[in-house]
Design a protein around this motif. Structure first.
Motif, PDB file in Angstrom:
ATOM      1  N   ASP A 114     103.366  52.407  74.579  1.00  0.00           N
ATOM      2  CA  ASP A 114     104.582  53.203  74.678  1.00  0.00           C
ATOM      3  C   ASP A 114     104.936  53.484  76.133  1.00  0.00           C
ATOM      4  O   ASP A 114     106.115  53.518  76.503  1.00  0.00           O
ATOM      5  CB  ASP A 114     104.395  54.528  73.931  1.00  0.00           C
ATOM      6  CG  ASP A 114     104.178  54.322  72.443  1.00  0.00           C
ATOM      7  OD1 ASP A 114     104.453  53.208  71.961  1.00  0.00           O
ATOM      8  OD2 ASP A 114     103.730  55.260  71.764  1.00  0.00           O
ATOM      9  N   PHE A 190     101.046  42.919  67.111  1.00  0.00           N
ATOM     10  CA  PHE A 190     102.183  43.777  66.778  1.00  0.00           C
ATOM     11  C   PHE A 190     102.298  43.997  65.269  1.00  0.00           C
ATOM     12  O   PHE A 190     102.945  44.932  64.823  1.00  0.00           O
ATOM     13  CB  PHE A 190     103.476  43.171  67.329  1.00  0.00           C
ATOM     14  CG  PHE A 190     103.574  43.212  68.829  1.00  0.00           C
ATOM     15  CD1 PHE A 190     103.405  44.400  69.518  1.00  0.00           C
ATOM     16  CD2 PHE A 190     103.830  42.061  69.549  1.00  0.00           C
ATOM     17  CE1 PHE A 190     103.496  44.438  70.907  1.00  0.00           C
ATOM     18  CE2 PHE A 190     103.925  42.093  70.936  1.00  0.00           C
ATOM     19  CZ  PHE A 190     103.751  43.284  71.610  1.00  0.00           C
ATOM     20  N   TRP A 191     101.686  43.116  64.505  1.00  0.00           N
ATOM     21  CA  TRP A 191     101.643  43.279  63.054  1.00  0.00           C
ATOM     22  C   TRP A 191     100.305  43.835  62.572  1.00  0.00           C
ATOM     23  O   TRP A 191     100.267  44.656  61.674  1.00  0.00           O
ATOM     24  CB  TRP A 191     101.894  41.931  62.359  1.00  0.00           C
ATOM     25  CG  TRP A 191     103.304  41.443  62.432  1.00  0.00           C
ATOM     26  CD1 TRP A 191     104.325  41.719  61.561  1.00  0.00           C
ATOM     27  CD2 TRP A 191     103.855  40.582  63.438  1.00  0.00           C
ATOM     28  NE1 TRP A 191     105.477  41.079  61.951  1.00  0.00           N
ATOM     29  CE2 TRP A 191     105.228  40.364  63.097  1.00  0.00           C
ATOM     30  CE3 TRP A 191     103.346  39.952  64.568  1.00  0.00           C
ATOM     31  CZ2 TRP A 191     106.066  39.567  63.857  1.00  0.00           C
ATOM     32  CZ3 TRP A 191     104.175  39.168  65.337  1.00  0.00           C
ATOM     33  CH2 TRP A 191     105.520  38.978  64.989  1.00  0.00           C
ATOM     34  N   THR A 193      97.613  45.066  64.686  1.00  0.00           N
ATOM     35  CA  THR A 193      97.009  46.014  65.636  1.00  0.00           C
ATOM     36  C   THR A 193      95.652  45.519  66.137  1.00  0.00           C
ATOM     37  O   THR A 193      95.422  45.379  67.327  1.00  0.00           O
ATOM     38  CB  THR A 193      96.853  47.417  65.023  1.00  0.00           C
ATOM     39  OG1 THR A 193      98.131  47.871  64.569  1.00  0.00           O
ATOM     40  CG2 THR A 193      96.321  48.394  66.086  1.00  0.00           C
ATOM     41  N   THR A 275     109.972  43.109  68.820  1.00  0.00           N
ATOM     42  CA  THR A 275     110.940  43.769  67.941  1.00  0.00           C
ATOM     43  C   THR A 275     110.263  44.379  66.721  1.00  0.00           C
ATOM     44  O   THR A 275     110.859  45.221  66.046  1.00  0.00           O
ATOM     45  CB  THR A 275     112.009  42.766  67.471  1.00  0.00           C
ATOM     46  OG1 THR A 275     111.392  41.743  66.667  1.00  0.00           O
ATOM     47  CG2 THR A 275     112.686  42.104  68.658  1.00  0.00           C
ATOM     48  N   LYS A 276     109.017  43.970  66.439  1.00  0.00           N
ATOM     49  CA  LYS A 276     108.296  44.468  65.281  1.00  0.00           C
ATOM     50  C   LYS A 276     107.312  45.589  65.645  1.00  0.00           C
ATOM     51  O   LYS A 276     106.651  46.140  64.773  1.00  0.00           O
ATOM     52  CB  LYS A 276     107.511  43.335  64.599  1.00  0.00           C
ATOM     53  CG  LYS A 276     108.386  42.155  64.187  1.00  0.00           C
ATOM     54  CD  LYS A 276     109.477  42.573  63.221  1.00  0.00           C
ATOM     55  CE  LYS A 276     110.357  41.392  62.848  1.00  0.00           C
ATOM     56  NZ  LYS A 276     111.474  41.787  61.916  1.00  0.00           N
ATOM     57  N   TYR A 277     107.236  45.890  66.942  1.00  0.00           N
ATOM     58  CA  TYR A 277     106.277  46.917  67.380  1.00  0.00           C
ATOM     59  C   TYR A 277     106.695  48.296  66.904  1.00  0.00           C
ATOM     60  O   TYR A 277     107.864  48.670  66.999  1.00  0.00           O
ATOM     61  CB  TYR A 277     106.159  46.912  68.910  1.00  0.00           C
ATOM     62  CG  TYR A 277     105.366  48.084  69.445  1.00  0.00           C
ATOM     63  CD1 TYR A 277     103.990  48.143  69.250  1.00  0.00           C
ATOM     64  CD2 TYR A 277     105.996  49.114  70.127  1.00  0.00           C
ATOM     65  CE1 TYR A 277     103.255  49.216  69.742  1.00  0.00           C
ATOM     66  CE2 TYR A 277     105.264  50.191  70.624  1.00  0.00           C
ATOM     67  CZ  TYR A 277     103.895  50.230  70.420  1.00  0.00           C
ATOM     68  OH  TYR A 277     103.175  51.291  70.892  1.00  0.00           O
ATOM     69  N   GLN A 278     105.737  49.037  66.379  1.00  0.00           N
ATOM     70  CA  GLN A 278     105.963  50.415  65.951  1.00  0.00           C
ATOM     71  C   GLN A 278     105.053  51.328  66.758  1.00  0.00           C
ATOM     72  O   GLN A 278     103.843  51.118  66.810  1.00  0.00           O
ATOM     73  CB  GLN A 278     105.682  50.573  64.463  1.00  0.00           C
ATOM     74  CG  GLN A 278     106.645  49.808  63.572  1.00  0.00           C
ATOM     75  CD  GLN A 278     106.406  50.064  62.097  1.00  0.00           C
ATOM     76  OE1 GLN A 278     105.420  50.707  61.735  1.00  0.00           O
ATOM     77  NE2 GLN A 278     107.303  49.582  61.263  1.00  0.00           N
ATOM     78  N   SER A 279     105.653  52.336  67.354  1.00  0.00           N
ATOM     79  CA  SER A 279     104.897  53.253  68.180  1.00  0.00           C
ATOM     80  C   SER A 279     103.832  53.980  67.374  1.00  0.00           C
ATOM     81  O   SER A 279     103.994  54.233  66.166  1.00  0.00           O
ATOM     82  CB  SER A 279     105.852  54.285  68.814  1.00  0.00           C
ATOM     83  OG  SER A 279     105.125  55.321  69.445  1.00  0.00           O
ATOM     84  N   THR A 280     102.729  54.315  68.022  1.00  0.00           N
ATOM     85  CA  THR A 280     101.661  55.049  67.350  1.00  0.00           C
ATOM     86  C   THR A 280     102.106  56.451  66.947  1.00  0.00           C
ATOM     87  O   THR A 280     101.490  57.076  66.090  1.00  0.00           O
ATOM     88  CB  THR A 280     100.438  55.188  68.267  1.00  0.00           C
ATOM     89  OG1 THR A 280     100.851  55.769  69.505  1.00  0.00           O
ATOM     90  CG2 THR A 280      99.817  53.826  68.524  1.00  0.00           C
ATOM     91  N   SER A 282     105.069  56.983  65.623  1.00  0.00           N
ATOM     92  CA  SER A 282     106.107  56.900  64.587  1.00  0.00           C
ATOM     93  C   SER A 282     105.494  56.989  63.201  1.00  0.00           C
ATOM     94  O   SER A 282     104.299  56.808  63.027  1.00  0.00           O
ATOM     95  CB  SER A 282     106.849  55.573  64.731  1.00  0.00           C
ATOM     96  OG  SER A 282     105.963  54.490  64.581  1.00  0.00           O
TER      97      SER A 282
END
Length: 282
Positions: A114, A190-191, A193, A275-280, A282
């Protein structure tokens, strides 16, 4: 027409300026990382010496076996040493410049990814110089085995001095190939981790296998190491021409083209993965 031309010129100048600024910032980040690693000089040099000693000891075990039994599948001790050194040096170039790509998992798990996203630079560009490693031990070990094997083959009249610049070219293209494999593997994080086990297979195990002639392995495994995980292009394929005199100089265009293609694919895959990354958080 003149307005369009001037606009095009302004865009070109802007692009060149941005690239120069990025490059200057990249060098600054590298210098900062080097200063940080050199804070404990004794630890740095002792670690480098041990790293070189351990890897040389690994090659000595192979050398003892080859000295006792002669060639393996037509590859003598100097030729296997050449394969070993080329893989080691290519990997050292890759890990020196982009070591944190191999350690992307910790950024994904800890949430440090992040922080990279908040910086006014491309994420990959910011990631590359993080904790820049000099890797003195690997340079010493790879350089020693490379020099020893080249000297041995020159003494036998097997190769000439042209093999040295050819080998340097192959080391650079090999580093690009290894970086491409490492980047593609890291992108899967990214999928998922967690990617350390996958990296053990795609980078460590594949690289170790390619230190030896691919003719030792079954056809399906040799094909895997040439096409899917193209580590065989790092040392084995160019060695067939440089060391064995097989095929022709066109092989350099093949490995250069492969390096460019795999790099382009891995960069596009990285861009898609971002584009598939999700913040820890979120």
């Amino acid at each position: 027409m003149n307005v369009k031309y001037k606009t095009h010129q302004m865009r070109n100048h802007s692009t060149i300026y941005n690239l120069r600024t990025y490059f200057e910032l990249y060098l600054l980040l590298i210098r900062t990382s080097i200063k940080s690693s050199m804070q404990y000089k004794l630890n740095f040099f002792l670690g480098s010496f041990l790293a070189a000693f351990i890897q040389i000891a690994e090659f000595l075990m192979i050398a003892i076996v080859l000295h006792r039994f002669g060639a393996i599948q037509g590859w003598d001790i100097y030729e296997v040493g050449y394969l070993f050194a080329m893989m080691t040096l290519s990997k050292t170039v890759y890990r020196s410049i982009a070591n944190e790509v191999h350690h992307l998992e910790k950024y994904l798990v800890s949430g440090d990814m992040d922080q990279l996203l908040t910086r006014p630079l491309p994420v990959l560009f910011t990631l590359l110089p993080q904790r820049f490693r000099i890797m003195l031990g690997e340079w010493l070990q790879g350089g020693f085995v490379f020099g020893w094997s080249i000297h041995g083959m020159m003494s036998n009249g097997q190769i000439g001095w042209i093999a040295i610049p050819q080998s340097l070219f192959v080391i650079l293209t090999g580093a690009v190939l290894l970086f491409s494999i490492g980047l593609a593997t890291a992108t899967i994080g990214f999928w998922t981790t967690r990617i350390s086990e996958l990296q053990t297979f795609t980078e460590d195990a594949a690289g170790t296998a390619a230190r030896y002639p691919l003719s030792l392995y079954p056809n399906w495994l040799a094909g895997l190491l040439l096409v899917v995980l193209p580590v065989g292009l790092v040392n084995y394929v160019p060695a067939l021409y440089i060391v064995k005199g097989e095929w022709g100089p066109w092989i350099f265009f093949v490995i250069l083209g492969a390096a460019i293609v795999f790099l382009a694919i891995s960069l596009r895959f990285w861009k898609f993965g971002m584009t598939k990354y999700q913040s820890t958080g979120s």
